[in-house]
Scaffold this motif. Sequence first.
Motif, PDB file in Angstrom:
ATOM      1  N   LEU A  35       0.833  -1.194   0.000  1.00 43.66           N
ATOM      2  CA  LEU A  35       0.000   0.000   0.000  1.00 43.66           C
ATOM      3  C   LEU A  35       0.871   1.248   0.000  1.00 43.66           C
ATOM      4  N   SER A  36       0.453   2.251  -0.745  1.00 46.85           N
ATOM      5  CA  SER A  36       1.145   3.537  -0.690  1.00 46.85           C
ATOM      6  C   SER A  36       0.686   4.302   0.534  1.00 46.85           C
ATOM      7  N   ALA A  37       1.472   5.262   0.936  1.00 45.58           N
ATOM      8  CA  ALA A  37       1.112   6.079   2.103  1.00 45.58           C
ATOM      9  C   ALA A  37      -0.193   6.825   1.866  1.00 45.58           C
ATOM     10  N   ASP A  38      -0.475   7.160   0.598  1.00 47.58           N
ATOM     11  CA  ASP A  38      -1.705   7.897   0.288  1.00 47.58           C
ATOM     12  C   ASP A  38      -2.951   7.046   0.501  1.00 47.58           C
ATOM     13  N   ALA A  39      -2.793   5.725   0.538  1.00 43.47           N
ATOM     14  CA  ALA A  39      -3.942   4.829   0.726  1.00 43.47           C
ATOM     15  C   ALA A  39      -4.265   4.609   2.198  1.00 43.47           C
ATOM     16  N   ILE A  40      -3.425   5.127   3.093  1.00 45.02           N
ATOM     17  CA  ILE A  40      -3.637   4.973   4.540  1.00 45.02           C
ATOM     18  C   ILE A  40      -3.859   6.362   5.126  1.00 45.02           C
ATOM     19  N   HIS A  41      -4.861   6.475   6.000  1.00 48.14           N
ATOM     20  CA  HIS A  41      -5.279   7.786   6.474  1.00 48.14           C
ATOM     21  C   HIS A  41      -5.291   7.845   8.005  1.00 48.14           C
ATOM     22  N   ARG A  42      -5.225   9.049   8.499  1.00 48.17           N
ATOM     23  CA  ARG A  42      -5.432   9.246   9.942  1.00 48.17           C
ATOM     24  C   ARG A  42      -6.798   8.664  10.317  1.00 48.17           C
ATOM     25  N   GLY A  43      -6.821   7.897  11.403  1.00 51.57           N
ATOM     26  CA  GLY A  43      -8.060   7.245  11.812  1.00 51.57           C
ATOM     27  C   GLY A  43      -8.130   5.788  11.393  1.00 51.57           C
ATOM     28  N   ASP A  44      -7.230   5.357  10.480  1.00 47.95           N
ATOM     29  CA  ASP A  44      -7.097   3.923  10.210  1.00 47.95           C
ATOM     30  C   ASP A  44      -6.434   3.277  11.427  1.00 47.95           C
ATOM     31  N   VAL A  45      -6.545   1.953  11.530  1.00 51.96           N
ATOM     32  CA  VAL A  45      -6.115   1.276  12.750  1.00 51.96           C
ATOM     33  C   VAL A  45      -5.346   0.006  12.415  1.00 51.96           C
ATOM     34  N   LEU A  46      -4.267  -0.240  13.163  1.00 55.75           N
ATOM     35  CA  LEU A  46      -3.574  -1.522  13.114  1.00 55.75           C
ATOM     36  C   LEU A  46      -3.983  -2.343  14.331  1.00 55.75           C
ATOM     37  N   VAL A  47      -4.428  -3.583  14.103  1.00 55.21           N
ATOM     38  CA  VAL A  47      -4.884  -4.417  15.213  1.00 55.21           C
ATOM     39  C   VAL A  47      -4.274  -5.807  15.098  1.00 55.21           C
ATOM     40  N   THR A  48      -4.274  -6.496  16.226  1.00 57.82           N
ATOM     41  CA  THR A  48      -3.825  -7.880  16.281  1.00 57.82           C
ATOM     42  C   THR A  48      -4.884  -8.781  15.662  1.00 57.82           C
ATOM     43  N   GLY A  49      -4.543  -9.415  14.544  1.00 55.91           N
ATOM     44  CA  GLY A  49      -5.405 -10.430  13.932  1.00 55.91           C
ATOM     45  C   GLY A  49      -6.878 -10.083  13.954  1.00 55.91           C
ATOM     46  N   ASP A  50      -7.693 -11.086  14.334  1.00 53.19           N
ATOM     47  CA  ASP A  50      -9.139 -10.874  14.410  1.00 53.19           C
ATOM     48  C   ASP A  50      -9.578 -10.792  15.870  1.00 53.19           C
ATOM     49  N   SER A  51      -8.733 -10.198  16.707  1.00 55.53           N
ATOM     50  CA  SER A  51      -9.006 -10.182  18.145  1.00 55.53           C
ATOM     51  C   SER A  51      -9.949  -9.060  18.566  1.00 55.53           C
ATOM     52  N   TRP A  52     -10.387  -8.235  17.620  1.00 54.91           N
ATOM     53  CA  TRP A  52     -11.289  -7.124  17.941  1.00 54.91           C
ATOM     54  C   TRP A  52     -12.606  -7.287  17.185  1.00 54.91           C
ATOM     55  N   PRO A  53     -13.719  -6.950  17.818  1.00 60.48           N
ATOM     56  CA  PRO A  53     -14.959  -6.847  17.048  1.00 60.48           C
ATOM     57  C   PRO A  53     -14.910  -5.584  16.187  1.00 60.48           C
ATOM     58  N   VAL A  54     -15.080  -5.741  14.901  1.00 58.55           N
ATOM     59  CA  VAL A  54     -15.041  -4.598  13.976  1.00 58.55           C
ATOM     60  C   VAL A  54     -16.491  -4.292  13.613  1.00 58.55           C
ATOM     61  N   VAL A  55     -17.007  -3.167  14.085  1.00 59.50           N
ATOM     62  CA  VAL A  55     -18.446  -2.920  14.061  1.00 59.50           C
ATOM     63  C   VAL A  55     -18.743  -1.511  13.562  1.00 59.50           C
ATOM     64  N   ASP A  56     -19.979  -1.312  13.167  1.00 59.86           N
ATOM     65  CA  ASP A  56     -20.413   0.032  12.779  1.00 59.86           C
ATOM     66  C   ASP A  56     -21.650   0.479  13.565  1.00 59.86           C
ATOM     67  N   THR A  57     -22.106  -0.355  14.514  1.00 57.39           N
ATOM     68  CA  THR A  57     -23.276   0.004  15.316  1.00 57.39           C
ATOM     69  C   THR A  57     -22.996  -0.297  16.781  1.00 57.39           C
ATOM     70  N   VAL A  58     -23.201   0.705  17.635  1.00 59.64           N
ATOM     71  CA  VAL A  58     -22.954   0.538  19.071  1.00 59.64           C
ATOM     72  C   VAL A  58     -24.053   1.254  19.852  1.00 59.64           C
ATOM     73  N   ASP A  59     -24.312   0.742  21.050  1.00 61.92           N
ATOM     74  CA  ASP A  59     -25.194   1.437  21.990  1.00 61.92           C
ATOM     75  C   ASP A  59     -24.324   2.128  23.034  1.00 61.92           C
ATOM     76  N   VAL A  60     -24.674   3.377  23.375  1.00 66.19           N
ATOM     77  CA  VAL A  60     -23.794   4.197  24.212  1.00 66.19           C
ATOM     78  C   VAL A  60     -24.573   4.880  25.334  1.00 66.19           C
ATOM     79  N   ARG A  61     -23.805   5.337  26.329  1.00 64.02           N
ATOM     80  CA  ARG A  61     -24.342   6.142  27.426  1.00 64.02           C
ATOM     81  C   ARG A  61     -23.679   7.518  27.389  1.00 64.02           C
ATOM     82  N   ARG A  62     -24.458   8.558  27.604  1.00 64.68           N
ATOM     83  CA  ARG A  62     -23.909   9.926  27.672  1.00 64.68           C
ATOM     84  C   ARG A  62     -23.107  10.085  28.958  1.00 64.68           C
ATOM     85  N   THR A  63     -21.895  10.628  28.845  1.00 65.27           N
ATOM     86  CA  THR A  63     -21.057  10.865  30.022  1.00 65.27           C
ATOM     87  C   THR A  63     -20.948  12.338  30.367  1.00 65.27           C
TER      88      THR A  63
END
Length: 595
Positions: A249-277
């Motif tokens: 990959l070129s540097a232009d294909a990677i952006h701030r806010g992209d993430v490096l993670v260990t394998g499939d050890s994280w749930p990769v999601v687009d929907t979450v339930d939250v509480r206001r803090t």
Amino acid sequence: MFVVATAGHVDHGKSTLVRALTGMEPDRWAEERRRGLTIDLGFAWTRLASGRDVAFVDVPGHERFLGNMLAGLGPAPAVCFVVAADEGWQAQSSDHRDAIAALGISHGIVVLTRSDRAPGGADEVLARVRAELRGTGLRDAPGVSVSAVDGTGLDELRCAMDDMLTSLPEAKPDARVRLWIDRSFTISGAGTVVTGTLTAGTLAQGDRLLLIGHDGARPVGVRALHSCNVAVGSVGPTSRVAVNLRSGLSADAIHRGDVLVTGDSWPVVDTVDVRRTMGASFADAPGQLLVHIGTAAVPGRMRPFGADHARLTLDRRLPLELGDRLVLRATGSRSVLAGAQILDVEPPALDRRGDGSRRAGVLATMPPGGDALTEVARRGAVRVEQLRRMGVAGLRRVPDGVRAFGEWWVHEPVFDAWRRRLRSAVEQLGEQDPLAAGLSLGAAKDLIGPAGGALLEAVVREAGLEHRAGYINLPGQRQDLGAAESGIGALENRLKVAPFAAPEAHDLHALGLGARELAAAERSGRLLRLGDGVVLLPRAPALAMRELAALPQPFTTSEARKALDTTRRVAIPLLEYLDSRGWTRRLDATRRTIA
């Protein structure tokens, strides 16, 4: 190494302070140095008198660059909150305070800069700062007055920083990696390099990771690592790290806010339930928002469940866990709208009328770190690794109300229901169809569902049942042959007299014995069925071996047939059965020997 971010109003001396502490220029862009205004994130590092290494992430203070500021603060465990002693609390001081409160940052130092320009002292300014920070994690942070011009207070600040760093929670070098990327660039001869703040886990040269970006996830390799411009074989938390990727990959294909993670050890999601803090009520929030997490800023939509709880749907998938802190901004706004904390990364569908209000009631009782019993109960059964991926706390012991079976945790009421349902089905089948082999494994799995099917052996055992030859039965259950009993008895008597005189098909028909009756008799240990419809007593193979052992070795099929006083129809399948058991051994097309 420790990582500390700056925060504070524009032109209050954040970059000057970092420069005075480290001797390094944090402003990376020529335009920043020309204008004297931090636009993007800056980085510098130093070693304190204690020997602790500290890296600084210098953030912009101007309201136009609030997104960049949040990218710098997002992964930081500690902060230097900077207020100029000659100007006091200002507008962006409030914005940065709100960001710190939303992110839950609770370790830091209040630094009053330009003390040489406040001849009356900074006590009044410090009192105002403490009043403004009262509702944040920095309410008890130490305050230090400094002047980067004459060096006043810098040694005191370094000592205070040493004390503050001592109080930070211990980093976890064996945790899974989630590195939020804040820069991506190319180095000649090396290729693509990304940087970020490693808050947990360990990165090593040669590691295989997943890069989660705007276009999904793709595998990448770690070609080399640098920390503070020094090449290292591995780096642990908490550190500033530069990762030279092997990805194509070129540097232009990677952006701030992209993430490096260990394998499939994280749930990769687009929907979450939250509480206001903190911040504005969710009930009054706009539907379209900008959601900040780590270094990412992602458009999203909110479905409020009242003032304090809501569902967020993001425009792209991210690796998130329970307890993660989010900063919410209205689209186009230059201030923080609210802070939120993730309560559920696998929220249920809301399809029926009233689901939203019911969901609000459930979320109100949920702790931020998740509750193992709650998560197991809502699923019935779940792998412990799935709970760990979600970030559920308290997994070192099995909670009350949960049964553990290897990697599976099962809610006790659910397991009890499986057990009762399975036993009832086996008992009913035995009553309705006495000749049935038992409840098949497929039927049992359908009965108790996919999760129960994965634990079928445990359910069978706990239900007091037995699993034999692919069927589930009551323990010690003798096959009830019913009306076939007389025919089986007559056949047994006949074979006791002539053990190898297997009945012909018409004989079996006359005795009322079809395929189901013969199969039931075989399962109960009354008969032995061989190929080509040959039916004998179970002891026939042992009797045959006695006769065959008396023959000169090796022997032919014809010699075996005569010794057993039977027909070729019976002799051939019987000899093949003995071969399969390893009792006899075939030498060629016609001869065998006792093994």
